[in-house]
Motif scaffolding. Sequence first.
Motif, PDB file in Angstrom:
ATOM      1  N   PHE A  96       0.822  -1.214   0.000  1.00 21.26           N
ATOM      2  CA  PHE A  96       0.000   0.000   0.000  1.00 21.26           C
ATOM      3  C   PHE A  96       0.851   1.257   0.000  1.00 21.26           C
ATOM      4  O   PHE A  96       0.536   2.239  -0.662  1.00 21.26           O
ATOM      5  N   HIS A  97       1.945   1.217   0.756  1.00 27.83           N
ATOM      6  CA  HIS A  97       2.849   2.365   0.778  1.00 27.83           C
ATOM      7  C   HIS A  97       3.297   2.720  -0.641  1.00 27.83           C
ATOM      8  O   HIS A  97       3.216   3.857  -1.079  1.00 27.83           O
ATOM      9  N   ARG A  98       3.734   1.691  -1.366  1.00 31.32           N
ATOM     10  CA  ARG A  98       4.259   1.944  -2.707  1.00 31.32           C
ATOM     11  C   ARG A  98       3.157   2.324  -3.683  1.00 31.32           C
ATOM     12  O   ARG A  98       3.368   3.155  -4.565  1.00 31.32           O
ATOM     13  N   LEU A  99       1.971   1.729  -3.541  1.00 32.48           N
ATOM     14  CA  LEU A  99       0.864   2.103  -4.424  1.00 32.48           C
ATOM     15  C   LEU A  99       0.476   3.562  -4.222  1.00 32.48           C
ATOM     16  O   LEU A  99       0.261   4.298  -5.183  1.00 32.48           O
ATOM     17  N   PHE A 100       0.431   4.006  -2.974  1.00 31.79           N
ATOM     18  CA  PHE A 100       0.076   5.410  -2.726  1.00 31.79           C
ATOM     19  C   PHE A 100       1.186   6.357  -3.178  1.00 31.79           C
ATOM     20  O   PHE A 100       0.926   7.489  -3.533  1.00 31.79           O
ATOM     21  N   MET A 101       2.437   5.863  -3.156  1.00 32.54           N
ATOM     22  CA  MET A 101       3.553   6.689  -3.622  1.00 32.54           C
ATOM     23  C   MET A 101       3.426   7.016  -5.109  1.00 32.54           C
ATOM     24  O   MET A 101       3.909   8.051  -5.567  1.00 32.54           O
ATOM     25  N   ILE A 102       2.815   6.111  -5.883  1.00 31.04           N
ATOM     26  CA  ILE A 102       2.762   6.338  -7.327  1.00 31.04           C
ATOM     27  C   ILE A 102       1.362   6.724  -7.795  1.00 31.04           C
ATOM     28  O   ILE A 102       1.149   6.957  -8.970  1.00 31.04           O
ATOM     29  N   TRP A 103       0.403   6.833  -6.864  1.00 31.98           N
ATOM     30  CA  TRP A 103      -0.962   7.168  -7.241  1.00 31.98           C
ATOM     31  C   TRP A 103      -1.078   8.693  -7.312  1.00 31.98           C
ATOM     32  O   TRP A 103      -1.192   9.362  -6.294  1.00 31.98           O
ATOM     33  N   GLU A 104      -1.036   9.216  -8.543  1.00 30.69           N
ATOM     34  CA  GLU A 104      -0.955  10.667  -8.726  1.00 30.69           C
ATOM     35  C   GLU A 104      -2.195  11.386  -8.205  1.00 30.69           C
ATOM     36  O   GLU A 104      -2.134  12.520  -7.751  1.00 30.69           O
ATOM     37  N   ASP A 105      -3.345  10.734  -8.293  1.00 32.31           N
ATOM     38  CA  ASP A 105      -4.600  11.356  -7.884  1.00 32.31           C
ATOM     39  C   ASP A 105      -4.607  11.756  -6.408  1.00 32.31           C
ATOM     40  O   ASP A 105      -5.327  12.669  -6.008  1.00 32.31           O
ATOM     41  N   VAL A 106      -3.840  11.073  -5.597  1.00 34.35           N
ATOM     42  CA  VAL A 106      -3.762  11.449  -4.181  1.00 34.35           C
ATOM     43  C   VAL A 106      -2.394  12.064  -3.874  1.00 34.35           C
ATOM     44  O   VAL A 106      -1.909  12.013  -2.750  1.00 34.35           O
ATOM     45  N   GLY A 107      -1.768  12.645  -4.888  1.00 37.02           N
ATOM     46  CA  GLY A 107      -0.562  13.418  -4.655  1.00 37.02           C
ATOM     47  C   GLY A 107       0.736  12.635  -4.677  1.00 37.02           C
ATOM     48  O   GLY A 107       1.800  13.200  -4.455  1.00 37.02           O
ATOM     49  N   GLY A 108       0.678  11.341  -4.934  1.00 35.55           N
ATOM     50  CA  GLY A 108       1.905  10.549  -5.005  1.00 35.55           C
ATOM     51  C   GLY A 108       2.743  10.678  -3.751  1.00 35.55           C
ATOM     52  O   GLY A 108       2.223  10.683  -2.639  1.00 35.55           O
ATOM     53  N   ALA A 109       4.071  10.802  -3.938  1.00 36.16           N
ATOM     54  CA  ALA A 109       4.975  10.865  -2.793  1.00 36.16           C
ATOM     55  C   ALA A 109       4.817  12.159  -1.998  1.00 36.16           C
ATOM     56  O   ALA A 109       5.145  12.217  -0.822  1.00 36.16           O
ATOM     57  N   VAL A 110       4.311  13.208  -2.678  1.00 33.88           N
ATOM     58  CA  VAL A 110       4.165  14.511  -2.000  1.00 33.88           C
ATOM     59  C   VAL A 110       2.993  14.481  -1.032  1.00 33.88           C
ATOM     60  O   VAL A 110       3.007  15.140   0.008  1.00 33.88           O
ATOM     61  N   GLY A 111       1.950  13.727  -1.359  1.00 30.87           N
ATOM     62  CA  GLY A 111       0.790  13.641  -0.485  1.00 30.87           C
ATOM     63  C   GLY A 111      -0.185  14.779  -0.721  1.00 30.87           C
ATOM     64  O   GLY A 111      -0.111  15.477  -1.737  1.00 30.87           O
ATOM     65  N   LEU A 112      -1.095  14.946   0.220  1.00 26.47           N
ATOM     66  CA  LEU A 112      -2.128  15.978   0.093  1.00 26.47           C
ATOM     67  C   LEU A 112      -1.920  17.054   1.146  1.00 26.47           C
ATOM     68  O   LEU A 112      -1.755  16.749   2.327  1.00 26.47           O
ATOM     69  N   ASP A 113      -1.920  18.311   0.696  1.00 33.44           N
ATOM     70  CA  ASP A 113      -1.786  19.445   1.614  1.00 33.44           C
ATOM     71  C   ASP A 113      -3.130  20.124   1.753  1.00 33.44           C
ATOM     72  O   ASP A 113      -3.796  20.379   0.755  1.00 33.44           O
ATOM     73  N   TYR A 114      -3.496  20.452   2.992  1.00 27.52           N
ATOM     74  CA  TYR A 114      -4.786  21.105   3.203  1.00 27.52           C
ATOM     75  C   TYR A 114      -4.714  22.573   2.800  1.00 27.52           C
ATOM     76  O   TYR A 114      -3.682  23.228   2.996  1.00 27.52           O
ATOM     77  N   PRO A 115      -5.823  23.102   2.242  1.00 31.01           N
ATOM     78  CA  PRO A 115      -5.900  24.550   2.042  1.00 31.01           C
ATOM     79  C   PRO A 115      -6.242  25.212   3.380  1.00 31.01           C
ATOM     80  O   PRO A 115      -6.505  24.523   4.371  1.00 31.01           O
ATOM     81  N   ILE A 116      -6.263  26.540   3.405  1.00 34.83           N
ATOM     82  CA  ILE A 116      -6.673  27.221   4.637  1.00 34.83           C
ATOM     83  C   ILE A 116      -8.189  27.146   4.740  1.00 34.83           C
ATOM     84  O   ILE A 116      -8.911  27.495   3.807  1.00 34.83           O
ATOM     85  N   LEU A 117      -8.673  26.653   5.882  1.00 33.87           N
ATOM     86  CA  LEU A 117     -10.106  26.437   6.053  1.00 33.87           C
ATOM     87  C   LEU A 117     -10.625  27.317   7.176  1.00 33.87           C
ATOM     88  O   LEU A 117      -9.861  27.760   8.033  1.00 33.87           O
ATOM     89  N   LYS A 118     -11.952  27.549   7.136  1.00 35.57           N
ATOM     90  CA  LYS A 118     -12.561  28.304   8.231  1.00 35.57           C
ATOM     91  C   LYS A 118     -12.657  27.429   9.469  1.00 35.57           C
ATOM     92  O   LYS A 118     -12.985  26.250   9.370  1.00 35.57           O
ATOM     93  N   ASP A 119     -12.348  28.036  10.629  1.00 39.13           N
ATOM     94  CA  ASP A 119     -12.400  27.279  11.879  1.00 39.13           C
ATOM     95  C   ASP A 119     -13.805  26.773  12.157  1.00 39.13           C
ATOM     96  O   ASP A 119     -14.784  27.418  11.794  1.00 39.13           O
ATOM     97  N   GLY A 120     -13.885  25.628  12.812  1.00 40.59           N
ATOM     98  CA  GLY A 120     -15.184  25.168  13.274  1.00 40.59           C
ATOM     99  C   GLY A 120     -15.428  23.707  13.020  1.00 40.59           C
ATOM    100  O   GLY A 120     -14.630  23.034  12.372  1.00 40.59           O
ATOM    101  N   TRP A 121     -16.544  23.231  13.540  1.00 42.98           N
ATOM    102  CA  TRP A 121     -16.868  21.810  13.435  1.00 42.98           C
ATOM    103  C   TRP A 121     -17.189  21.404  12.015  1.00 42.98           C
ATOM    104  O   TRP A 121     -17.016  20.259  11.636  1.00 42.98           O
TER     105      TRP A 121
END
Lengths: 287, 337
Positions: free
Chosen positions: B127-152
């Motif tokens: 799974f580690h290696r599959l996620f490393m090459i899966w471009e849709d979820v950012g590959g090795a870089v991963g996913l970075d959150y945008p700035i979101l409004k505080d709250g539940w």
Amino acid sequence: MGLFLQVLLDGLWSGLLYGLIAAGLSLIWGVLDIINFAHGEFLMAGMYVSFFLGFLFKIDPLVSWVASAAFLFLLGVVTYKFVVKRTLGKAMAPLLATFGLSMVIKNFAMNRFTPNFRILSGTIMEGKVISLGQGAVMIPVPNLVTALFSLVVLGLLYWMLTRTRFGWAVQATAMDVEAARLMGVNTERIFILVFGIGGACVGVAAGLLPSYLATHPDVGSLFGLIAFMVVAMGGFGSIPGALLAAILIGLIESFAGFYIAPVFKYVAVFGVYLLVIMIRPKGLFGW
Amino acid sequence: MQSDSIKRAIPWMLSLAVLALLPVTGLLRGSFLSHVLVMILLNASMAQAWNIIGGYAGQVSFGHSVFFGIGAYGAAYAVTNLKMTPYPGALAGAVLAAVLAVIIGYPTFKLKGHYFAIATFAIVEVFHRLFMIWEDVGGAVGLDYPILKDGWRNFSWSRSKVGYFYGALILFGIIFSLVRALEKARFGYYLKAIREGQETAESLGVDARRYKLAAMALSAAMAAMCGAFFAQYNYRVDPSMVLSLDMSMRFVLITILGGIGTLWGPLLGAAILIPLQEYTRAYLAKLGPGVDLVIFGLIIILVMQFQPKGIMGMIDAARKRRRKLAAAGNEHEGGRQ
């Protein structure tokens, strides 16, 4: 055809290297029924020994593998005495204790030697390649030499286990510790020596590797994992099984890397391992 | 019977309520302390999720980072790529993890001992290696959150950690209540019976494979929820962070250090290890990187030498010693049974 042969040979070299790395693990597993989780970190530590001997004193890996093997023999003995011995027979305790040890060794190396990749230059075998058929097939000398070492070490190990009194004592201990003790075998000494010899085997690989591979604190992780696969696929403590499994894994890696995509090679390795273990739950040669 | 279980629940509910009042007291104003508390609650929940299959059912899995990672990626994918709230992502992650747990468990449960352990290592690597090459979820870089409004709504707080504290407390409350109920339920007894001897349990009519698979699925879904929380708290995910052997070992180590197969073990393990790790990281930083992990490793080695049953094992041993002393005292006075 040349290309196919090239991929086949490349797979063979890695396979034999994996066999050499896994031999010690297989021995320890077979006799003590534990997984030494720090096995990959043993390899890394041995590579640093060889690297620094080469870097500081200009000793070639072709010589310093002896030092590296001796160092890992000692590390193996120390590991048995201070980390493993008290945990024997307590379910997952040996695995977790050696995992703790792997964290200590890896992070110690990270702290002392920095995470930088260190490459040893000016070694005797550096960049030497045997070219066959006007360059149709290239055989890198360091890989070839390591492969030959692997065959010799595995052969010696097999000979020792099957043809010497010491080997018979080891086998007896592996089968039944109590019975072996009653027959006058000093099982404690066997355990210590098995851990030492297991360390020394991976030490040979570790000593040679800096002549063609960079040394860094994380270098052992993947090799360690592959060694686990090799041993589990080969079956409980079987040296021929480990060799066969190692070559199989080397070939899968090489062919998947070339014919599918380089990024898929370890996915293929671990995937095939999982398939094999489903069909033969105790490995190819397991019982 | 009914009133009994209600009575039993009162101290538990009270302690959760006391924990919930912590932020009001102002003790959590320091952000480092709240961070440590959030990490304790999160790690205790992770360990407890693992405890269902590893402790109660006795299948020591080293593959839980896969489920954790799926939950983390589920939440992060919903937020970053689909621009939704994290909740549907977390839910989808939990369901996926449960399904995957059954798919993984079905063939691997027939493996014994080390063979099972190594198979679960291999699954993590795949799974580690599959996620490393899966471009849709950012590959090795991963996913970075945008700035979101505080709250539940976004499950995101940037100014104070109190929101995360309550989030972690809810997660902790759900998972611990579940295992608390499991301890007294038929299902829990079945699992323990399977752990103690699968053949015996089967001969008494317990469908061992079915219950183990159910335990694995439940454990995986809970681990995925923890992963989703981790992604929200951390604001980014990448394969090496969540889908790694080190993360898998975290589940196992905390549970074992606290006490495997016990209700309070995971909390004790987290309550001791996490502050130790966070504070050594903060205070030993001048000694260079990795010192906290060297100490962590040494502690694991030490605990395994002397008390592989963890802190609960120590407590048990102390209790037994006291009982023995008391019994010896009674005998001395002539009281005999």
